[in-house]
Write a protein that holds these residues in place. Structure first.
Motif, PDB file in Angstrom:
ATOM      1  N   PHE A 156      23.014 111.633 -17.421  1.00 20.06           N
ATOM      2  CA  PHE A 156      23.396 112.760 -16.564  1.00 20.06           C
ATOM      3  C   PHE A 156      24.829 113.236 -16.845  1.00 20.06           C
ATOM      4  O   PHE A 156      25.383 114.024 -16.069  1.00 20.06           O
ATOM      5  N   SER A 168      26.764 116.932 -10.899  1.00 22.88           N
ATOM      6  CA  SER A 168      25.312 117.086 -10.987  1.00 22.88           C
ATOM      7  C   SER A 168      24.998 118.482 -11.498  1.00 22.88           C
ATOM      8  O   SER A 168      25.678 119.452 -11.149  1.00 22.88           O
ATOM      9  N   ARG A 169      23.969 118.573 -12.314  1.00 21.29           N
ATOM     10  CA  ARG A 169      23.600 119.890 -12.859  1.00 21.29           C
ATOM     11  C   ARG A 169      23.073 120.824 -11.775  1.00 21.29           C
ATOM     12  O   ARG A 169      23.059 122.042 -11.955  1.00 21.29           O
ATOM     13  N   THR A 170      22.644 120.272 -10.654  1.00 22.61           N
ATOM     14  CA  THR A 170      22.081 121.102  -9.587  1.00 22.61           C
ATOM     15  C   THR A 170      23.042 121.299  -8.422  1.00 22.61           C
ATOM     16  O   THR A 170      22.687 121.956  -7.437  1.00 22.61           O
ATOM     17  N   MET A 171      24.243 120.765  -8.510  1.00 19.08           N
ATOM     18  CA  MET A 171      25.160 120.852  -7.364  1.00 19.08           C
ATOM     19  C   MET A 171      25.690 122.279  -7.196  1.00 19.08           C
ATOM     20  O   MET A 171      25.799 123.046  -8.146  1.00 19.08           O
ATOM     21  N   ASP A 172      26.027 122.584  -5.961  1.00 18.32           N
ATOM     22  CA  ASP A 172      26.762 123.806  -5.628  1.00 18.32           C
ATOM     23  C   ASP A 172      28.225 123.382  -5.530  1.00 18.32           C
ATOM     24  O   ASP A 172      28.668 122.891  -4.482  1.00 18.32           O
ATOM     25  N   HIS A 212      26.336 111.066  -7.712  1.00 19.35           N
ATOM     26  CA  HIS A 212      25.904 112.424  -8.070  1.00 19.35           C
ATOM     27  C   HIS A 212      24.596 112.847  -7.428  1.00 19.35           C
ATOM     28  O   HIS A 212      24.271 114.042  -7.376  1.00 19.35           O
ATOM     29  N   GLU A 213      23.825 111.885  -6.933  1.00 21.33           N
ATOM     30  CA  GLU A 213      22.562 112.221  -6.263  1.00 21.33           C
ATOM     31  C   GLU A 213      22.761 112.628  -4.801  1.00 21.33           C
ATOM     32  O   GLU A 213      21.813 113.029  -4.128  1.00 21.33           O
ATOM     33  N   ALA A 224      24.629 117.247  -1.978  1.00 18.59           N
ATOM     34  CA  ALA A 224      24.381 118.259  -0.953  1.00 18.59           C
ATOM     35  C   ALA A 224      25.351 117.979   0.196  1.00 18.59           C
ATOM     36  O   ALA A 224      25.616 116.812   0.506  1.00 18.59           O
TER      37      ALA A 224
END
Length: 279
Positions: free
Chosen positions: A270, A111-115, A78-79, A82
């Protein structure tokens, strides 16, 4: 051994009983996977995070089994979601495995920040290039899964989630069946707890099998479900294969249905919100 059944999804034919390799790091993984392959497993599940792709690849190379006869799954952490990081992670996984392609490349955790559209478009490009035959996701809640399938329209070949006799996944399974997407059950033995459950033990005695074999049989008794138990010992690997022959009856199903169904054992910080309502 009972003949292995398969599920067809997005051009792939996946054996319904696979072999999981979580917590089998480093070189110790190779002989374990070699044993599983020699017994007849043809669906091997690994991930970059497991740090054993090289061992899995070495076992495949040593087995002499034709590549076309195997389903090999790996996953991106998940990290690394991008697009450029996915590409880099994929290249490294393929190199570690020593393969020209994988059969399934999955998002290991959201991931909470993924597009999410960008993530899936990157995976779809890898699929179009023939470097992975199929793409999928793991550990998505219903809103995320619906976005992937309905909004993005990604050709999701499977959804891998925790599933065992102590965790209700009926809503997710119903949705997946409606979309003809297999549910791949990880931790199918509830991280060893199934073996100690008195209800499963009683059903096992009735059929002359173990409680763990009952848990696997229960999963495979359900349409659209694939199970990927892990087993280090050859005897346990064989026992899991032998569960293919177990046939549960309605009394067994009712007894298992009555077990507590709120036991989730894989809960990293996460994790997505499992109770988030579907939009």
């Amino acid at each position: 051994m009972t003949t292995m059944s398969h599920l067809d999804t997005q051009g792939l034919s996946i054996p319904r009983l696979g072999f999981g390799t979580f917590r089998m790091p480093g070189g110790g993984c190779q002989p374990v996977v070699e044993s599983a392959l020699s017994l007849g497993y043809r669906h091997i599940d690994t991930a970059a995070m497991y740090e054993n792709e090289d061992g899995v690849g070495a076992a495949i190379a040593a087995s002499g089994i034709a590549r076309d006869d195997l389903i090999v799954t790996t996953k991106v952490w998940h990290e690394n979601l991008a697009p450029k990081d996915i590409q880099r992670a994929f290249d490294k996984s393929l190199s570690n495995l020593g393969l020209d392609y994988v059969d399934l490349y999955l998002v290991h955790w959201p991931s909470r920040t993924m597009d999410l559209p960008a993530v899936l478009e990157t995976l779809m490009r890898l699929r179009e290039e023939g470097r992975t035959r199929g793409i999928g996701v793991c550990n998505f809640n219903m809103p995320l899964l619906k976005t992937a399938v309905e909004t993005v329209g990604a050709p999701i070949a499977c959804h891998q989630i925790e599933y065992h006799p102590f965790l209700d996944q009926s809503k997710m399974l119903a949705y997946l069946r409606g979309k003809q997407i297999p549910l791949v059950a990880y931790s199918p033995l509830a991280q060893g707890r199934a073996a100690d459950d008195v209800t499963l033990q009683a059903i096992g005695r009735k059929h002359g099998v173990s409680a763990a074999q009952v848990a696997i049989a229960w999963l495979l008794d359900q349409d659209g479900v694939i199970a990927i138990p892990k087993a280090q010992r050859r005897e346990s690997q064989q026992a899991n294969l032998d569960a293919l022959a177990v046939r549960l009856d309605e009394e067994d199903r009712k007894a298992i249905a009555a077990l507590p169904k709120d036991q989730r054992f894989v809960k990293p910080p996460f994790s997505p919100d499992w109770d988030a309502p579907a939009v």
